[in-house]
Design an enzyme around this catalytic site. Sequence first.
Site, PDB file in Angstrom:
ATOM      1  N   VAL A   4       5.149   3.592   3.317  1.00  0.00           N
ATOM      2  CA  VAL A   4       6.460   4.164   2.691  1.00  0.00           C
ATOM      3  C   VAL A   4       5.929   5.477   1.682  1.00  0.00           C
ATOM      4  CG1 VAL A   4       8.068   2.553   2.782  1.00  0.00           C
ATOM      5  CG2 VAL A   4       6.540   2.332   0.849  1.00  0.00           C
ATOM      6  N   GLY A   5       4.568   5.495   1.658  1.00  0.00           N
ATOM      7  CA  GLY A   5       4.022   6.682   0.642  1.00  0.00           C
ATOM      8  C   GLY A   5       2.551   6.608   0.640  1.00  0.00           C
ATOM      9  N   GLY A   8      -0.564   8.722  -1.447  1.00  0.00           N
ATOM     10  CA  GLY A   8      -0.883   9.556  -2.873  1.00  0.00           C
ATOM     11  C   GLY A   8      -2.480   9.651  -2.862  1.00  0.00           C
ATOM     12  N   PHE A  35      -4.287   8.137  -4.964  1.00  0.00           N
ATOM     13  CA  PHE A  35      -4.812   6.765  -5.305  1.00  0.00           C
ATOM     14  C   PHE A  35      -4.765   5.769  -4.170  1.00  0.00           C
ATOM     15  CE2 PHE A  35      -0.084   7.340  -5.243  1.00  0.00           C
ATOM     16  CZ  PHE A  35       0.263   6.163  -4.206  1.00  0.00           C
ATOM     17  N   GLY A  36      -3.967   5.903  -3.239  1.00  0.00           N
ATOM     18  CA  GLY A  36      -4.062   5.264  -2.009  1.00  0.00           C
ATOM     19  C   GLY A  36      -2.801   5.289  -1.226  1.00  0.00           C
ATOM     20  N   VAL A  73       1.243   3.203  -0.224  1.00  0.00           N
ATOM     21  CA  VAL A  73       2.200   2.255  -0.514  1.00  0.00           C
ATOM     22  C   VAL A  73       2.937   1.581   0.640  1.00  0.00           C
ATOM     23  CG1 VAL A  73       4.370   1.714  -1.670  1.00  0.00           C
ATOM     24  CG2 VAL A  73       2.738   3.610  -2.733  1.00  0.00           C
ATOM     25  N   LYS A  93       1.298  -1.461  -3.346  1.00  0.00           N
ATOM     26  CA  LYS A  93       0.377  -0.346  -3.609  1.00  0.00           C
ATOM     27  C   LYS A  93      -0.931  -0.514  -3.770  1.00  0.00           C
ATOM     28  CE  LYS A  93       0.105   3.272  -7.359  1.00  0.00           C
ATOM     29  NZ  LYS A  93       0.974   3.869  -8.433  1.00  0.00           N
ATOM     30  N   ASP A 152       4.311  11.294 -16.772  1.00  0.00           N
ATOM     31  CA  ASP A 152       4.559  12.154 -15.549  1.00  0.00           C
ATOM     32  C   ASP A 152       5.798  11.837 -14.825  1.00  0.00           C
ATOM     33  OD1 ASP A 152       3.231  13.595 -13.536  1.00  0.00           O
ATOM     34  OD2 ASP A 152       2.348  11.997 -12.445  1.00  0.00           O
TER      35      ASP A 152
END
Length: 276
Positions: free
Chosen positions: A26-27, A29, A31-32, A34, A47, A140
Amino acid sequence: MESEETVFQHFVEEINHNEIHQIKIVGKGSFGTVFKAKWRDKFVAAKYIDSAGERKTVTIEIRQMSRVNHPNIIKLYGACTVNPICLIMEYAEGGSLHNVLHGTPVASYNVGHAISWAYQCAQGVAYLHNMKPKALIHRDLKPPNLLLQEDGRILKIGDFGTACDLKTYMTNNKGSAAWMAPEVFEGCSYTEKCDVFSWGIILWQVLTRQKPFNEVGGNAWRIMWWVHQGNRPPPIENCPKPLEDLMTRCWSKNSDERPSMNDIVRIMSSIFRFFP
Ligand code: ADE
């Protein structure tokens, strides 16, 4: 009597990788990734952090999220701390506010929704700022980090990956320039009032449905220069005066002139009565 520590630290479990059943991505970024996943009998957001270098940031995220318990903030259920490191969080089926504002297909919503989102976001942030013994600054806040549930009626703040040290923050968060208070990118000391600035930009954005500083182009450095020179989003036609005043006070260059999050919650609760 409970100590402050037990009051604020809700229990976060160590979770075993084989308990997590991934469903779909679903996501993604820096960072990795999700995933929507199933854990025990719940849908959750898992995540996964793919670079070992992010370990420190993730530890901060776990520590911060585990202190938090509020209806407008995504809950952390647990974490797998053996590689690949993974956070197991409450799932928000409505996706991000960013997608609702700017995604396709175009979602329909009215001013009442916009005000409710801004109000709920303010309540979550005020909770963070009121935490004892130390306020938590989000740093953020922006629509990609605000998640929706229950057909968009409930908004929850969803990302705590922001590192505390400014250098990491500025190099990792170029995508956040449009919501960033000038004292943050100028490298000055800053307080929780940097979240107030971001909140003001979010309010403008939900009311106009436009991306902030689109007129400057997408370049983060140009946006910072533009904001540094004192530019702000343009006035909104037919905007109720109390909202316009609140928004512009949030963008004051001098952070002492910005309202506190508690002030914002109070003002928004009286405005919200007119838009049930
Ligand atoms: N994307 C990032 N975090 C999420 C969450 N908690 N629920 C749904 N999608 C997400």
